[in-house]
Motif scaffolding. Structure first.
Motif, PDB file in Angstrom:
ATOM      1  N   LEU A   1       1.059  -1.180   0.236  1.00 51.77           N
ATOM      2  CA  LEU A   1       0.032  -0.044  -0.008  1.00 51.77           C
ATOM      3  C   LEU A   1       1.304   1.137  -0.139  1.00 51.77           C
ATOM      4  O   LEU A   1       0.183   2.478  -0.605  1.00 51.77           O
TER       5      LEU A   1
ATOM      6  N   ASP B   1     -11.590  -8.767  -6.564  1.00 53.52           N
ATOM      7  CA  ASP B   1     -11.910  -9.657  -6.372  1.00 53.52           C
ATOM      8  C   ASP B   1     -10.998 -10.331  -4.803  1.00 53.52           C
ATOM      9  O   ASP B   1     -12.130 -11.221  -4.430  1.00 53.52           O
TER      10      ASP B   1
ATOM     11  N   MET C   1      -1.909  -6.607  -7.500  1.00 51.05           N
ATOM     12  CA  MET C   1      -0.171  -7.649  -8.311  1.00 51.05           C
ATOM     13  C   MET C   1       0.444  -7.108  -8.783  1.00 51.05           C
ATOM     14  O   MET C   1       0.072  -5.808  -9.860  1.00 51.05           O
TER      15      MET C   1
END
Ligand code: FAD
Ligand code: NAP
Length: 305
Positions: free
Chosen positions: A114, A150, A236
């Motif tokens: 992050l 997701d 990712m």
């Protein structure tokens, strides 16, 4: 010399190994950890055909077992570099150099950080990137999940079995996740949402995390929130540093191939999440593994006989 060396034993690499080994090739698969790759980080897979639902570690073992039967050689190692010297490829780990006629890169992708203050300090002290690994440590706590894809939504749902509440914080007012996951999250009474919001700082004491400072990106307003654990799922990055000298990636590091999974270097293939592509899933990784596993057989027949 190996006929083919496969780097990474996620679903893509294991499928390529199965196809190449069944063509009677000498196959080695180099892996730095346990077989299964990212599948080991999820408890619930329900979009892999043939299984109504199966846990990631279980599916990993089901893909791994047939490789023994076909004599795939498992090599532990962290691949640092891949060189192409005409028809001979060299795969270099921290303490070994292996030679092969073909190389299949199946190194996948790794969670993105992050990048906020406190993230590094509280990693493994309340900040986690793996709900399956760490979720059970957070029973009856109020948890925060960062992200709107997701992974964030699926893992938030998973965490509700342990947590008191799970708040999903997302930088927009609309989730990116598949509709079916969104519907489940909206219907789950334990899941709350912080929309149009980002984590500005992760806070805590000497021992563990205690909460976050949140900024509303529309109003600029700051607010303080208490959480016992923070799970970060903000996408990712490709794991492709080992091919940086081959010139086969785009600017972001995803490996470019044609639809035969061939890179621009003859005899070097790339499959699975590390490829530049739209849909990063187990089913697509497996399909690409089959194409590459068959492709190396044809390449070797044409170039080495
Ligand atoms: P990976 O699974 O990433 O495997 C790559 C392997 O390469 C790893 O084992 C790694 O250790 C190894 N490796 C990397 N670098 C090196 C190196 N230098 N040397 C040696 N070995 C190396 N997909 C679905 O279809 N359904 C789902 O329900 C689903 N749920 C998911 C839940 C989560 C939390 C996550 C993170 C992903 C999920 N996915 C799901 C996505 C799916 O797991 C991936 O698309 C898939 O695992 C990609 O497979 P892969 O073989 O390309 O790479
Ligand atoms: P992703 O789809 O790239 O989603 C990342 C999320 O994080 C996005 O919502 C993004 O916001 C947000 N984000 C990115 N950077 C951020 C930042 N700095 N601060 C705050 N938020 C940030 O990644 P993923 O969810 O990990 O999924 C990766 C791949 O695995 C996908 O292909 C996915 O389909 C697959 N996967 C599939 C399943 C499944 O089939 N069940 C489960 C998990 C993963 P924006 O939306 O605003 O960009």
């Amino acid at each position: 010399m190996y006929d083919t060396l496969i780097i990474g034993s996620g679903p893509a690499g294991m499928t390529a190994a199965l196809y190449a080994a069944r063509s009677n090739l000498k196959v080695g698969i180099i892996e730095q950890g346990a077989p299964g790759g990212q599948m080991n980080n999820t408890s619930e897979i329900e979009n892999y055909p043939g299984y109504e639902h199966i846990s990631g570690p279980e599916l990993s073992m089901k893909m791994y077992e047939p490789l023994e039967k076909f004599n795939v050689e498992h090599i532990y190692g962290i691949v640092e570099n891949i060189e192409s010297d005409g028809l001979v490829k060299r795969v270099i780990t921290e303490d070994e150099t292996y030679e092969a006629k073909t190389v299949v890169i199946a190194t996948g992708a790794k969670y993105r950080l992050l990048g906020t203050p406190g993230e590094e300090e509280y990693t493994s002290r309340g900040v986690s990137y793996c709900a399956v690994c760490d979720g059970a440590f957070f029973r009856n706590q109020d948890l925060l999940v960062v992200g709107g894809g997701d992974s964030a939504v699926e893992e938030a749902i998973y965490l509700t079995q342990f947590a008191n509440t799970v708040t999903i914080i997302h930088r927009r007012d609309e989730l990116r996740a598949q509709k079916i996951l969104q519907d489940r999250a909206f219907a789950n009474p334990k899941i709350k949402f912080l929309w149009d919001s980002v984590v500005k700082e992760i806070k805590g004491g000497d021992i563990k995390v205690s909460g976050v400072t949140v900024e509303n990106v529309k109003t600029g307003e700051l607010s303080e929130h208490d959480f016992g654990g923070i799970f970060i799922y903000v996408g990712m990055n490709p794991v492709s540093a080992m091919v940086s000298k081959l010139g086969v990636t785009d600017d972001a590091g995803w490996i470019m191939t044609n639809d035969k999974m061939e890179t621009s270097v003859p005899g070097v293939y790339a499959i699975g999440d590390v490829r530049q592509k739209e849909l990063r899933q187990i089913a697509t990784a497996v399909g690409e593994g089959a194409i590459a596993g068959q492709g190396v057989y044809h390449y070797i027949t044409e170039n080495f006989s």
